[in-house]
Design a protein around this motif. Structure first.
Motif, mmCIF file in Angstrom:
data_model
loop_
_atom_site.group_PDB
_atom_site.id
_atom_site.type_symbol
_atom_site.label_atom_id
_atom_site.label_comp_id
_atom_site.label_asym_id
_atom_site.label_seq_id
_atom_site.Cartn_x
_atom_site.Cartn_y
_atom_site.Cartn_z
ATOM 1 N N PRO A 49 0.818 -1.220 0.000
ATOM 2 C CA PRO A 49 0.000 0.000 0.000
ATOM 3 C C PRO A 49 0.851 1.268 0.000
ATOM 4 N N ASP A 50 0.351 2.290 -0.680
ATOM 5 C CA ASP A 50 0.932 3.636 -0.659
ATOM 6 C C ASP A 50 2.386 3.692 -1.104
ATOM 7 N N ARG A 51 2.758 2.822 -2.049
ATOM 8 C CA ARG A 51 4.086 2.914 -2.631
ATOM 9 C C ARG A 51 4.048 2.334 -4.047
ATOM 10 N N ALA A 52 4.952 2.805 -4.866
ATOM 11 C CA ALA A 52 5.037 2.308 -6.234
ATOM 12 C C ALA A 52 5.511 0.868 -6.224
ATOM 13 N N SER A 53 5.277 0.197 -7.343
ATOM 14 C CA SER A 53 5.731 -1.182 -7.474
ATOM 15 C C SER A 53 6.158 -1.390 -8.918
ATOM 16 N N ILE A 54 7.321 -1.961 -9.103
ATOM 17 C CA ILE A 54 7.853 -2.124 -10.454
ATOM 18 C C ILE A 54 7.570 -3.524 -10.979
ATOM 19 N N TYR A 55 7.651 -3.681 -12.299
ATOM 20 C CA TYR A 55 7.487 -4.987 -12.922
ATOM 21 C C TYR A 55 8.857 -5.661 -13.034
ATOM 22 N N HIS A 56 8.826 -6.952 -13.294
ATOM 23 C CA HIS A 56 10.026 -7.778 -13.170
ATOM 24 C C HIS A 56 11.156 -7.329 -14.082
ATOM 25 N N SER A 57 10.849 -6.846 -15.270
ATOM 26 C CA SER A 57 11.889 -6.584 -16.272
ATOM 27 C C SER A 57 12.438 -5.164 -16.260
ATOM 28 N N VAL A 58 12.029 -4.330 -15.315
ATOM 29 C CA VAL A 58 12.389 -2.909 -15.346
ATOM 30 C C VAL A 58 13.899 -2.703 -15.392
ATOM 31 N N ILE A 59 14.316 -1.883 -16.357
ATOM 32 C CA ILE A 59 15.701 -1.423 -16.473
ATOM 33 C C ILE A 59 15.680 0.100 -16.395
ATOM 34 N N HIS A 83 19.473 -3.439 -14.686
ATOM 35 C CA HIS A 83 18.234 -4.072 -14.267
ATOM 36 C C HIS A 83 17.988 -3.734 -12.797
ATOM 37 N N ASN A 84 16.713 -3.739 -12.397
ATOM 38 C CA ASN A 84 16.388 -3.347 -11.030
ATOM 39 C C ASN A 84 17.121 -4.190 -9.978
ATOM 40 N N SER A 85 17.414 -5.445 -10.273
ATOM 41 C CA SER A 85 18.132 -6.289 -9.308
ATOM 42 C C SER A 85 19.563 -5.795 -9.087
ATOM 43 N N LEU A 86 20.199 -5.273 -10.152
ATOM 44 C CA LEU A 86 21.551 -4.737 -10.006
ATOM 45 C C LEU A 86 21.538 -3.403 -9.262
ATOM 46 N N ILE A 87 20.487 -2.629 -9.454
ATOM 47 C CA ILE A 87 20.356 -1.393 -8.690
ATOM 48 C C ILE A 87 20.271 -1.713 -7.203
ATOM 49 N N ASP A 89 21.543 -4.348 -5.806
ATOM 50 C CA ASP A 89 22.889 -4.779 -5.412
ATOM 51 C C ASP A 89 23.765 -3.571 -5.082
ATOM 52 N N TYR A 90 23.658 -2.532 -5.910
ATOM 53 C CA TYR A 90 24.447 -1.318 -5.677
ATOM 54 C C TYR A 90 24.041 -0.642 -4.367
ATOM 55 N N PHE A 91 22.732 -0.540 -4.123
ATOM 56 C CA PHE A 91 22.274 0.066 -2.874
ATOM 57 C C PHE A 91 22.806 -0.706 -1.659
ATOM 58 N N ARG A 92 22.839 -2.031 -1.765
ATOM 59 C CA ARG A 92 23.339 -2.839 -0.651
ATOM 60 C C ARG A 92 24.839 -2.606 -0.447
ATOM 61 N N MET A 93 25.580 -2.495 -1.562
ATOM 62 C CA MET A 93 27.015 -2.187 -1.460
ATOM 63 C C MET A 93 27.222 -0.840 -0.760
ATOM 64 N N TYR A 94 26.428 0.132 -1.149
ATOM 65 C CA TYR A 94 26.519 1.479 -0.572
ATOM 66 C C TYR A 94 26.202 1.440 0.921
ATOM 67 N N ALA A 95 25.110 0.751 1.266
ATOM 68 C CA ALA A 95 24.714 0.660 2.675
ATOM 69 C C ALA A 95 25.774 -0.075 3.496
ATOM 70 N N ASP A 96 26.378 -1.114 2.926
ATOM 71 C CA ASP A 96 27.421 -1.862 3.637
ATOM 72 C C ASP A 96 28.689 -1.037 3.790
ATOM 73 N N ARG A 97 29.068 -0.349 2.711
ATOM 74 C CA ARG A 97 30.313 0.429 2.731
ATOM 75 C C ARG A 97 30.283 1.503 3.817
#
Length: 556
Positions: A49-59, A83-87, A89-97
Motif C-alpha cells: 500500500p501507498d508505494r510504487a511497485s515495479i514490474y520484473h523486467s524494469v531497467i 536491471h532493477n536487481s543490479l540497482i 545490489d548497488y544500494f546494498r554495497m553502498y549501505a554496507d560500505r
C-alpha cells in the motif's frame, strides 16, 4: 549533544540522508515501513500500500555513471543501464560500505510528525511510529527528513473514461503489472505514453494478439543509446546547457526535434505531439518504434468510452474484444502524517523552497528529499539535497527570509508554467545540471570552472565538455572526496568495460592532437564567457587580470 534526525523512508533518498547525517556528525534514525531498503527499486510480486511497485523486467533509463552517489562509483563491470536487481545490489554495497543499515528500523510505519509545543524555540518534532506488531512509540527529534518520493498513490482517473463500469475485461494500474505471460494472444490497451506505459506496451506486444497504445498528446521518444553507441545522458554536458540558455527556446527545441526525427519520423509513427520536445518530461524507449513498425503496437488517440468489451477512441475507431486495460497514468503524492498547516499537497503541488524546505516554518528543521522529477537521475539530486539539508540543520548554512523563499517558489512555478504542458506530471520538474548547480551553490560545492581550467586543465575540460557526473560535486567544499578527480578522469573506462566481453584484434585508435587543441580553444572561450562581465577591465588593465587570477589560484 548530538542532534537526532528522523529519516522517513529507506529508499535511495533515505540512504543518502542517513549518510549525509553521519558525514555531518548528526544521529540519524530511519523508519522504513517495509522489511528492506531500496524503495521503488525493490521488486515485489505483490504491491504494498501507498508505494510504487515495479514490474520484473524494469531497467533504469539513466546510465550508471550519471545515477551513482557522488563518492561511491558503481562497479565498472556493471552494465551502463542496470536491471532493477543490479540497482538493489548497488544500494546494498553502498549501505554496507558506509554502515547505514544499522540506523534503519524496518517494518516501522510513521503515523504522525508534528511540531513540539516549543517548536518556535527548539525546532523539535514529535514523531509517532508503529511497528509490525502494532506497538506504538513516541520519539523526539531535532530535525526530520522525509524521503517517501512522489510515486506514492496510483493515479486512476476512472471518471475520465465513461462506461468503464461496463467493461467486461480486466483493468488495473501499471503498478499491478508484473509479467506478460498471462496475456498471451489477448488484446490489450495501454493508456499513457510515459516511461512505464511505453515499456509495458513494448513488453506486452511480444505476446499479445494486438497491443493498442492510447495517448492524449503523443510524445517525443528518446533512445537510451546515444551517439556512437554511448549512453544518451553521457552526451549532455555544460556546454550544451550553456547553449540551451543562450538560444531561443523554440530554436533549441527545433534542433532536438530534428535529431529525434532523423531516427524515426514522429509524424509518420503517429506520435508527434503538439508541444515542443522540452515542454514535457521525455519518454525514453529504444524498442517502441520497432514495435510500431512491425505492427504489434498500434498508436491510438485518447479513449472516448468503454462499452462492454469494446473501446471507442476519440477518432471514432472502435476495437472489439479487449481483454485488458493498463492505466499507466502516473502517481500522486501526499504527506498523510503531516498536518496541512505544516505542509500540504494538492494536485501534486507543494510549497517548498528549492523543492526542499517549507518556507513558512519558524525553524528550518524539516526537509523533503527527492520530491523532484528531474531530466536526469534522481539519486545524485537527493544526495545533494540531503547534503544541503544537514548543513542547514547544523547551522552551517542559513536560509533566506520567508519572503525571499516564497518569491523563489513563485518564480519557479511561473517558469514551469511557461515551459511545460499543463499536467499533474509537470509540477516538480527540474533540469539536472541547473538544479544540481543551484543546490551545490548553497552547500559550497559547485565546481569552480575557471579555477579548474587554470590549475588543472585536464580536469577542467572534463568537467566542462564531459558528462556532468556526480563526482564533480566532491571536488571542493564540505564533503570533499579525495577520489573525485580520478573518478571523473576514468568515467569513460567504466562505460566501456562492461561491453568488452570478447577479445578484439582491432588496434586502439591513435590519439590525435587536433582534439586537445580544439578543446583548449574551447576552454579559453569558456573562460572568457564565464568572466565576460569583467573582460573590458582585463583588456584595459593587465594588472586587473593578474589580481583576478590570484583569486582562483591555490593559496601559498
Amino acid at each position: 549533544m548530538t542532534r537526532r534526525v528522523a529519516v522517513v523512508g529507506g529508499g535511495s533518498s533515505g540512504l543518502a540522508c542517513i549518510k549525509s547525517c553521519l558525514d555531518e556528525g548528526l544521529e540519524p534514525v530511519c523508519f522504513e515501513s517495509s522489511d528492506d531498503i531500496g524503495g521503488l527499486w525493490r521488486f515485489k510480486e505483490n504491491p504494498e500500500p501507498d508505494r510504487a511497485s515495479i514490474y520484473h523486467s524494469v531497467i533504469i533509463n539513466t546510465s550508471k555513471e550519471m545515477m551513482c552517489f557522488s563518492d561511491f562509483p558503481i562497479p565498472a563491470h556493471f552494465p551502463n543501464y542496470m536491471h532493477n536487481s543490479l540497482i538493489m545490489d548497488y544500494f546494498r554495497m553502498y549501505a554496507d560500505r558506509f554502515q547505514l543499515t544499522k540506523h534503519i528500523h524496518f517494518n516501522t510505519k510513521v503515523l504522525q510528525v508534528k511540531q513540539r509545543s516549543d517548536f518556535s524555540r527548539s525546532g523539535q518534532w514529535d514523531v509517532e511510529t508503529e511497528n509490525r506488531d502494532g506497538k506504538k512509540e513516541q520519539h523526539i527529534f531535532d530535525a526530520v527528513m522525509i524521503c517517501i518520493g512522489h510515486h506514492c498513490h496510483p493515479n486512476m482517473p476512472l471518471h475520465d473514461f465513461p462506461g468503464i463500469d461496463t467493461f467486461k475485461g480486466k483493468y488495473f494500474h501499471s503498478r499491478d503489472y508484473k509479467t506478460p505471460e498471462e496475456w498471451r494472444n489477448k488484446k490489450v490497451v495501454v493508456i499513457g505514453i510515459g516511461n512505464s506505459g511505453g515499456d509495458i506496451a513494448v513488453e506486452l506486444s511480444r505476446v499479445t494478439k494486438q497491443l493498442y497504445l492510447s495517448t492524449r498528446r503523443g510524445a517525443w521518444v528518446l533512445n537510451r543509446v546515444g551517439d556512437n553507441g554511448l549512453p544518451l545522458d553521457m552526451n549532455v554536458n555544460r556546454m550544451v546547457t550553456s547553449l540551451q540558455k543562450m538560444l531561443p527556446f523554440g530554436l533549441f527545441c527545433s534542433l532536438g526535434e530534428s535529431r529525434l526525427n532523423k531516427r524515426f519520423n514522429h509524424s509518420l509513427y503517429n506520435l508527434k505531439p503538439k508541444h515542443r520536445i522540452f515542454s514535457q518530461h521525455p519518454t525514453v524507449n529504444d524498442e517502441l518504434p520497432n514495435r510500431i513498425l512491425s505492427g504489434t503496437v498500434q498508436v491510438k488517440p485518447n479513449i472516448r468510452r468503454f462499452q462492454g468489451s469494446s473501446v471507442e477512441f476519440e477518432d471514432g475507431s472502435v476495437v472489439e474484444d479487449i481483454d485488458l486495460v493498463v492505466f499507466a497514468t502516473g502517481y500522486s503524492f501526499s504527506f498523510p502524517f503531516l498536518a496541512s498547516h505544516v505542509l500540504s499537497a494538492s494536485g501534486n503541488k507543494s510549497t517548498l523552497y528549492k523543492y526542499v524546505f517549507p518556507p513558512e516554518l519558524d525553524r528550518p528543521t524539516l526537509a523533503i528529499i527527492g520530491l523532484v522529477q528531474p531530466l536526469g537521475a534522481i539519486m545524485p539530486i537527493s544526495e545533494m539535497q540531503a547534503r544541503w539539508a544537514t548543513r542547514v540543520f547544523k547551522g552551517c548554512n542559513k536560509l533566506p527570509s520567508m519572503a525571499a523563499m516564497l518569491k523563489d517558489v513563485q518564480c519557479k512555478r511561473e517558469s514551469m508554467a511557461a515551459r511545460y504542458v499543463t499536467s499533474q506530471r509537470h509540477t516538480i520538474q527540474v533540469d539536472f545540471i541547473n538544479y544540481m548547480d543551484e543546490i551545490a551553490e548553497q552547500v559550497g560545492v559547485r565546481p569552480t570552472i575557471l579555477r579548474l581550467l587554470l590549475t588543472d586543465p585536464r580536469l577542467g575540460l572534463s568537467v566542462i565538455l564531459g558528462p556532468p557526473t556526480p563526482y564533480q560535486y566532491r571536488l571542493r567544499g564540505p564533503g570533499k572526496w579525495a577520489g573525485a578527480r580520478q573518478a571523473i578522469l576514468t568515467q569513460w573506462e567504466r562505460v566501456a568495460q562492461p561491453m568488452k566481453t570478447r577479445p578484439s584484434d582491432q588496434p586502439e585508435p591513435k590519439r590525435s592532437f587536433m582534439l586537445p587543441l580544439i578543446l583548449s580553444a574551447a576552454a579559453l572561450g569558456l573562460a572568457a564567457y564565464f568572466s565576460r562581465s569583467s573582460l573590458p577591465a582585463f583588456l584595459q588593465e593587465p594588472s586587473t587580470l593578474l589580481d583576478w587570477m590570484k583569486v582562483y589560484l591555490p593559496a601559498q
